[in-house]
Design an enzyme around this catalytic site. Sequence first.
Site, mmCIF file in Angstrom:
data_model
loop_
_atom_site.group_PDB
_atom_site.id
_atom_site.type_symbol
_atom_site.label_atom_id
_atom_site.label_comp_id
_atom_site.label_asym_id
_atom_site.label_seq_id
_atom_site.Cartn_x
_atom_site.Cartn_y
_atom_site.Cartn_z
ATOM 1 N N GLU A 58 0.841 -1.199 0.000
ATOM 2 C CA GLU A 58 0.000 0.000 0.000
ATOM 3 C C GLU A 58 0.877 1.251 0.000
ATOM 4 O OE1 GLU A 58 0.119 -2.506 2.153
ATOM 5 O OE2 GLU A 58 -1.824 -2.888 3.082
ATOM 6 N N CYS A 94 0.547 1.134 7.346
ATOM 7 C CA CYS A 94 -0.194 1.442 6.124
ATOM 8 C C CYS A 94 -1.596 1.977 6.399
ATOM 9 C CB CYS A 94 -0.267 0.217 5.234
ATOM 10 S SG CYS A 94 1.358 -0.251 4.605
#
Length: 152
Positions: A58, A94
């Site tokens: 991500e 993330c």
Amino acid sequence: MNRSAATDLGHLRRAVELSRRCPPSETAFSVGAVIVGADGEVLAEGFSREADAHAHAEESALGKLPAGDPRLRGATVYSSLEPCGQRASRPVPCARLIIAAGVPRVVVAWREPDLFVTDCQGTALLEAAGVEVVELPELAEEARAVNAHLLS
Ligand SMILES: [Zn+2]
């Protein structure tokens, strides 16, 4: 299946495909991520360890877009694994990167098992910040298979 569910499945399948490109690791999951704008355009893709040994999928994908890109405010992040809520390798997990980017929606295939961190809180963090988290278990087995060597 309605149209948006089919679209979600298609993008998530792409994320799982990207996870197969990760350099192998004995200590970290292989994950793929795709960021798709409100109009269905793919904005960025990424995978684990793409740029360096500690990069998460991500993070790699978000890093390809300029900070504050307004398209992120209508975007969906598709990730083969639930975004991390804590991590050893970087100060910001993330889930917090996604929240900071203003992304309103996350679609995942697989929830993180208690292997490297106990009680991954990525989904809880995202939901607490008002981000919608959708799980598509149809692809969980495929996302898991890429990491089978870690799970035996
Ligand atoms: Zn992460």
